[in-house]
Design an enzyme around this catalytic site. Structure first.
Site, PDB file in Angstrom:
ATOM      1  N   HIS A   8     -18.749 -22.935  21.222  1.00 12.47           N
ATOM      2  CA  HIS A   8     -18.056 -21.961  22.072  1.00 12.47           C
ATOM      3  C   HIS A   8     -19.025 -21.002  22.755  1.00 12.47           C
ATOM      4  O   HIS A   8     -20.184 -20.872  22.365  1.00 12.47           O
ATOM      5  CB  HIS A   8     -17.051 -21.160  21.230  1.00 12.47           C
ATOM      6  CG  HIS A   8     -17.710 -20.402  20.112  1.00 12.47           C
ATOM      7  ND1 HIS A   8     -18.384 -19.212  20.300  1.00 12.47           N
ATOM      8  CD2 HIS A   8     -17.810 -20.677  18.794  1.00 12.47           C
ATOM      9  CE1 HIS A   8     -18.860 -18.779  19.152  1.00 12.47           C
ATOM     10  NE2 HIS A   8     -18.537 -19.664  18.206  1.00 12.47           N
ATOM     11  N   GLU A  83     -14.897 -22.917  11.976  1.00 14.41           N
ATOM     12  CA  GLU A  83     -16.215 -22.620  11.441  1.00 14.41           C
ATOM     13  C   GLU A  83     -16.171 -22.640   9.917  1.00 14.41           C
ATOM     14  O   GLU A  83     -15.098 -22.583   9.310  1.00 14.41           O
ATOM     15  CB  GLU A  83     -16.687 -21.250  11.950  1.00 14.41           C
ATOM     16  CG  GLU A  83     -18.062 -20.829  11.474  1.00 14.41           C
ATOM     17  CD  GLU A  83     -19.186 -21.780  11.858  1.00 14.41           C
ATOM     18  OE1 GLU A  83     -19.284 -22.869  11.252  1.00 14.41           O
ATOM     19  OE2 GLU A  83     -19.989 -21.434  12.745  1.00 14.41           O
TER      20      GLU A  83
END
Length: 189
Positions: A8, A83
């Site tokens: 990202h 994550e």
């Protein structure tokens, strides 16, 4: 079929030097939005993308939405691409924990690797469906630590040989060959 893997754009906590882990609502910074917009143009220039998969965490999802809007594709979110969970380390300004350490707080390495294996299987299924209907390549938007582990799993690289900490820049595009066979490791392009 190509698999395009992306970290990202820069988030607010990245800019502050804070660990994020699975904190859900950390948004992109202005720089992160510019990175995501540039990445969307880069992906569009590749052509042939039919699927955008993303972590459901805000920073990855915002990046995926920008890519999807540029391509005219609605991204699909999955918690499998989140994550690494960091437990009490989330929000702290400390060095990135090495997931190979057995005493690392949060998601154990074995679980992280297993989740990456589940993503490998999911990608093989999506690739198979895409090939069957001619839907094209796949873009995956995820996070730095998880992406490093996923790359090791896709490339059949032992984690012991992985350089750590992995430094994958924000909004970097990494491409692998993908097939519907989950045993077929991604081939670096």
């Amino acid at each position: 079929m190509q698999l395009h893997l992306v970290r990202h754009g820069e988030s607010a906590w990245n800019a502050q030097g804070r660990l994020q882990g699975q904190v859900m609502a950390v948004p992109l910074t202005e720089l992160g939005r510019r990175q995501a917009a540039a990445l969307a143009e880069q992906v569009a220039a590749l052509g042939g993308v039919g699927t955008v998969l993303s972590s459901d965490q805000a920073r990855a999802w915002q990046t995926a939405v920008m890519i999807g809007e540029r391509l005219g594709i609605r991204p699909r979110a999955t918690p499998l691409l989140r994550e690494r969970a960091l437990g009490g380390l989330a929000g702290q300004q400390v060095a990135e924990p090495d997931p190979r350490r057995p005493d690392a707080e949060g998601e154990p390495l074995a679980e992280l690797v297993a989740r990456a294996g589940s993503v490998r299987q999911l990608l093989a299924e999506v690739a198979g469906a895409a090939e069957d209907c001619g839907a094209g390549d796949i873009v995956v938007v995820t996070h730095g630590t998880f992406l490093a582990v996923l790359l090791a799993v896709l490339d059949d690289q032992p984690l012991e040989q992985m350089r750590w900490p992995a430094r994958i820049p924000h909004a970097q595009l990494l491409t692998r060959r993908m097939s519907r066979d989950p045993r077929d490791p991604g081939a670096r392009r």
